[in-house]
Design a protein around this motif. Structure first.
Motif, PDB file in Angstrom:
ATOM      1  N   ALA A 177       0.849  -1.190   0.000  1.00 42.97           N
ATOM      2  CA  ALA A 177       0.000   0.000   0.000  1.00 42.97           C
ATOM      3  C   ALA A 177       0.885   1.240   0.000  1.00 42.97           C
ATOM      4  N   VAL A 178       0.512   2.205  -0.851  1.00 45.26           N
ATOM      5  CA  VAL A 178       1.274   3.451  -0.947  1.00 45.26           C
ATOM      6  C   VAL A 178       0.296   4.620  -1.065  1.00 45.26           C
ATOM      7  N   SER A 179       0.815   5.816  -0.909  1.00 48.47           N
ATOM      8  CA  SER A 179       0.006   7.009  -1.138  1.00 48.47           C
ATOM      9  C   SER A 179      -0.137   7.240  -2.635  1.00 48.47           C
ATOM     10  N   LEU A 180      -1.068   8.106  -3.015  1.00 45.86           N
ATOM     11  CA  LEU A 180      -1.225   8.446  -4.431  1.00 45.86           C
ATOM     12  C   LEU A 180       0.061   9.049  -4.984  1.00 45.86           C
ATOM     13  N   ASP A 181       0.680   9.933  -4.220  1.00 43.67           N
ATOM     14  CA  ASP A 181       1.939  10.531  -4.665  1.00 43.67           C
ATOM     15  C   ASP A 181       2.980   9.459  -4.930  1.00 43.67           C
ATOM     16  N   GLU A 182       3.110   8.509  -4.009  1.00 44.38           N
ATOM     17  CA  GLU A 182       4.108   7.449  -4.157  1.00 44.38           C
ATOM     18  C   GLU A 182       3.805   6.552  -5.353  1.00 44.38           C
ATOM     19  N   ALA A 183       2.541   6.331  -5.625  1.00 50.81           N
ATOM     20  CA  ALA A 183       2.168   5.481  -6.759  1.00 50.81           C
ATOM     21  C   ALA A 183       2.622   6.087  -8.084  1.00 50.81           C
ATOM     22  N   TRP A 184       2.386   7.393  -8.241  1.00 50.45           N
ATOM     23  CA  TRP A 184       2.819   8.032  -9.487  1.00 50.45           C
ATOM     24  C   TRP A 184       4.337   8.120  -9.552  1.00 50.45           C
ATOM     25  N   GLU A 185       4.966   8.366  -8.429  1.00 50.30           N
ATOM     26  CA  GLU A 185       6.432   8.447  -8.393  1.00 50.30           C
ATOM     27  C   GLU A 185       7.087   7.090  -8.675  1.00 50.30           C
ATOM     28  N   ALA A 186       6.348   6.013  -8.449  1.00 50.93           N
ATOM     29  CA  ALA A 186       6.896   4.667  -8.646  1.00 50.93           C
ATOM     30  C   ALA A 186       7.070   4.309 -10.114  1.00 50.93           C
ATOM     31  N   ASP A 187       6.527   5.142 -11.014  1.00 51.54           N
ATOM     32  CA  ASP A 187       6.717   4.927 -12.449  1.00 51.54           C
ATOM     33  C   ASP A 187       6.262   3.529 -12.862  1.00 51.54           C
ATOM     34  N   ALA A 188       5.020   3.201 -12.521  1.00 52.91           N
ATOM     35  CA  ALA A 188       4.463   1.888 -12.847  1.00 52.91           C
ATOM     36  C   ALA A 188       4.314   1.713 -14.361  1.00 52.91           C
ATOM     37  N   ASP A 189       4.221   0.463 -14.780  1.00 51.50           N
ATOM     38  CA  ASP A 189       4.027   0.169 -16.201  1.00 51.50           C
ATOM     39  C   ASP A 189       2.618   0.518 -16.655  1.00 51.50           C
ATOM     40  N   VAL A 190       1.670   0.401 -15.738  1.00 51.35           N
ATOM     41  CA  VAL A 190       0.268   0.674 -16.068  1.00 51.35           C
ATOM     42  C   VAL A 190      -0.458   1.067 -14.781  1.00 51.35           C
ATOM     43  N   TYR A 191      -1.475   1.897 -14.942  1.00 51.55           N
ATOM     44  CA  TYR A 191      -2.294   2.320 -13.804  1.00 51.55           C
ATOM     45  C   TYR A 191      -3.747   1.951 -14.074  1.00 51.55           C
ATOM     46  N   LEU A 192      -4.411   1.448 -13.042  1.00 52.58           N
ATOM     47  CA  LEU A 192      -5.851   1.191 -13.104  1.00 52.58           C
ATOM     48  C   LEU A 192      -6.568   2.339 -12.421  1.00 52.58           C
ATOM     49  N   LEU A 193      -7.517   2.937 -13.113  1.00 53.31           N
ATOM     50  CA  LEU A 193      -8.319   4.021 -12.555  1.00 53.31           C
ATOM     51  C   LEU A 193      -9.666   3.444 -12.140  1.00 53.31           C
ATOM     52  N   ALA A 194      -9.853   3.273 -10.828  1.00 47.87           N
ATOM     53  CA  ALA A 194     -11.064   2.626 -10.311  1.00 47.87           C
ATOM     54  C   ALA A 194     -11.642   3.450  -9.160  1.00 47.87           C
ATOM     55  N   VAL A 195     -11.806   4.727  -9.417  1.00 47.83           N
ATOM     56  CA  VAL A 195     -12.321   5.671  -8.425  1.00 47.83           C
ATOM     57  C   VAL A 195     -13.745   6.068  -8.794  1.00 47.83           C
ATOM     58  N   PRO A 196     -14.503   6.670  -7.863  1.00 45.10           N
ATOM     59  CA  PRO A 196     -15.787   7.255  -8.253  1.00 45.10           C
ATOM     60  C   PRO A 196     -15.579   8.276  -9.368  1.00 45.10           C
ATOM     61  N   TYR A 197     -16.504   8.316 -10.306  1.00 40.18           N
ATOM     62  CA  TYR A 197     -16.339   9.154 -11.496  1.00 40.18           C
ATOM     63  C   TYR A 197     -16.129  10.621 -11.143  1.00 40.18           C
ATOM     64  N   LYS A 198     -16.742  11.052 -10.057  1.00 44.72           N
ATOM     65  CA  LYS A 198     -16.639  12.463  -9.675  1.00 44.72           C
ATOM     66  C   LYS A 198     -15.223  12.854  -9.272  1.00 44.72           C
ATOM     67  N   ALA A 199     -14.338  11.882  -9.059  1.00 44.01           N
ATOM     68  CA  ALA A 199     -12.957  12.174  -8.666  1.00 44.01           C
ATOM     69  C   ALA A 199     -12.039  12.421  -9.858  1.00 44.01           C
ATOM     70  N   ILE A 200     -12.535  12.182 -11.073  1.00 42.60           N
ATOM     71  CA  ILE A 200     -11.682  12.252 -12.254  1.00 42.60           C
ATOM     72  C   ILE A 200     -11.100  13.650 -12.457  1.00 42.60           C
ATOM     73  N   ASP A 201     -11.930  14.662 -12.357  1.00 46.05           N
ATOM     74  CA  ASP A 201     -11.448  16.028 -12.592  1.00 46.05           C
ATOM     75  C   ASP A 201     -10.310  16.375 -11.643  1.00 46.05           C
ATOM     76  N   GLU A 202     -10.515  16.122 -10.360  1.00 47.27           N
ATOM     77  CA  GLU A 202      -9.512  16.475  -9.359  1.00 47.27           C
ATOM     78  C   GLU A 202      -8.221  15.690  -9.553  1.00 47.27           C
ATOM     79  N   LEU A 203      -8.330  14.382  -9.770  1.00 48.85           N
ATOM     80  CA  LEU A 203      -7.143  13.554  -9.944  1.00 48.85           C
ATOM     81  C   LEU A 203      -6.339  13.958 -11.171  1.00 48.85           C
ATOM     82  N   SER A 204      -7.038  14.199 -12.268  1.00 50.18           N
ATOM     83  CA  SER A 204      -6.342  14.535 -13.506  1.00 50.18           C
ATOM     84  C   SER A 204      -5.622  15.867 -13.400  1.00 50.18           C
ATOM     85  N   GLU A 205      -6.181  16.797 -12.651  1.00 49.30           N
ATOM     86  CA  GLU A 205      -5.533  18.098 -12.470  1.00 49.30           C
ATOM     87  C   GLU A 205      -4.394  18.010 -11.466  1.00 49.30           C
ATOM     88  N   LEU A 206      -4.613  17.286 -10.376  1.00 51.37           N
ATOM     89  CA  LEU A 206      -3.630  17.211  -9.300  1.00 51.37           C
ATOM     90  C   LEU A 206      -2.342  16.527  -9.749  1.00 51.37           C
TER      91      LEU A 206
END
Length: 207
Positions: free
Chosen positions: A49-78
Motif C-alpha cells: 500500500a502506498v500514497s497516491l503521490d508514491e504510486a505516481w512516483e513509482a513509475d508503474a508500467d500501467v495504472y488502473l483508474l477505479a475511483v468514483p467518477y466524480k474524482a476524475i477532474d480532481e485527480l487529472s488536475e492534481l
C-alpha cells in the motif's frame, strides 16, 4: 508488470489481488495507506500500500483508474505532470445518483464516458476495461480454465491494447476487443453490454 491501482474498492481491490496472484507487482493506493493493511495481506507478497503521490512516483508500467467518477477532474488536475505517456486502464462509470451533476452532464453529452476521461488525462495512453462486469463476478470467477467470462475492452493505441489484453487474460478472463475509445458507448451504464457477464461468443454476438 508494476501496476498502480488508483482506487482500492471492490473493483480495484479485487483486480489488484488477482494481478498479485498472477505474479505482477501491485501498488494499492489510498490517502491513508495504513487503512489497506488487510487488503495487502490478502493480496500476498507481491502487493503493498502506498500514497497516491508514491504510486505516481513509482513509475508503474500501467495504472488502473477505479475511483468514483466524480474524482476524475480532481485527480487529472492534481497529477497532471505525472501520467504523461503512461498507460491508464479506465474502469470508472458515471452514476449521477452517486457522482452528481458532473456525471449527469457526461451521460447527456455527445461523448461517452471513456472519451471524457481521456480528455481529462490527455497526455496518457488510455484504455477502457472492467467497468461492465459485476464486482462479485470479478472476485469469484477469475482464474477459470473453462466457462470463462469475457471482459470487453477498448484502447487508444497498440501499446495500451496489448497491455490491457494481457492483464485481462492473466487473471483467467477472455478478452474481447471492441475498438477505440469512441466505440465504448455500448460499455456505459444502461447500454448494450454493460452488466453482461457472459462468454466470449455471446459477448461478441452483441457487439
Amino acid at each position: 508488470m508494476k501496476i498502480g491501482v488508483i482506487g482500492s474498492g471492490n473493483i480495484g481491490g479485487n483486480l489488484g489481488k488477482h494481478w498479485a496472484k498472477a505474479g505482477h507487482e501491485v501498488l494499492f493506493t489510498s490517502r491513508h495507506p495504513d487503512q489497506l493493511n488487510d487488503l495487502v495481506r490478502d493480496a500476498g507478497d507481491n502487493a503493498k500500500a502506498v500514497s497516491l503521490d508514491e504510486a505516481w512516483e513509482a513509475d508503474a508500467d500501467v495504472y488502473l483508474l477505479a475511483v468514483p467518477y466524480k474524482a476524475i477532474d480532481e485527480l487529472s488536475e492534481l497529477y497532471a505532470g505525472e501520467y504523461g505517456d503512461k498507460i491508464i486502464i479506465d474502469a470508472t462509470n458515471p452514476y449521477p445518483e452517486r457522482d452528481g451533476e458532473m456525471a449527469k452532464e457526461v451521460k447527456e453529452s455527445n461523448r461517452n464516458a471513456s472519451e471524457y476521461t481521456a480528455v481529462k488525462f490527455n497526455t496518457a495512453k488510455m484504455a477502457k476495461a472492467f467497468n461492465t462486469i459485476y464486482a462479485d463476478h470479478l472476485k469469484d470467477r477469475a482464474f477459470r480454465e473453462v466457462d470463462k467470462l469475457a471482459v470487453p475492452f477498448a484502447a487508444q493505441d497498440q501499446e495500451s491494447k496489448q497491455v490491457t489484453q494481457k492483464l485481462i487474460e492473466d487473471i483467467g478472463f477472455d478478452s474481447v476487443y471492441i475498438g477505440e475509445l469512441k466505440d465504448t458507448g455500448i460499455m456505459d451504464p444502461d447500454q448494450k453490454i454493460y452488466g453482461k457477464s457472459t462468454s466470449r461468443t455471446n459477448l461478441e454476438s452483441m457487439i
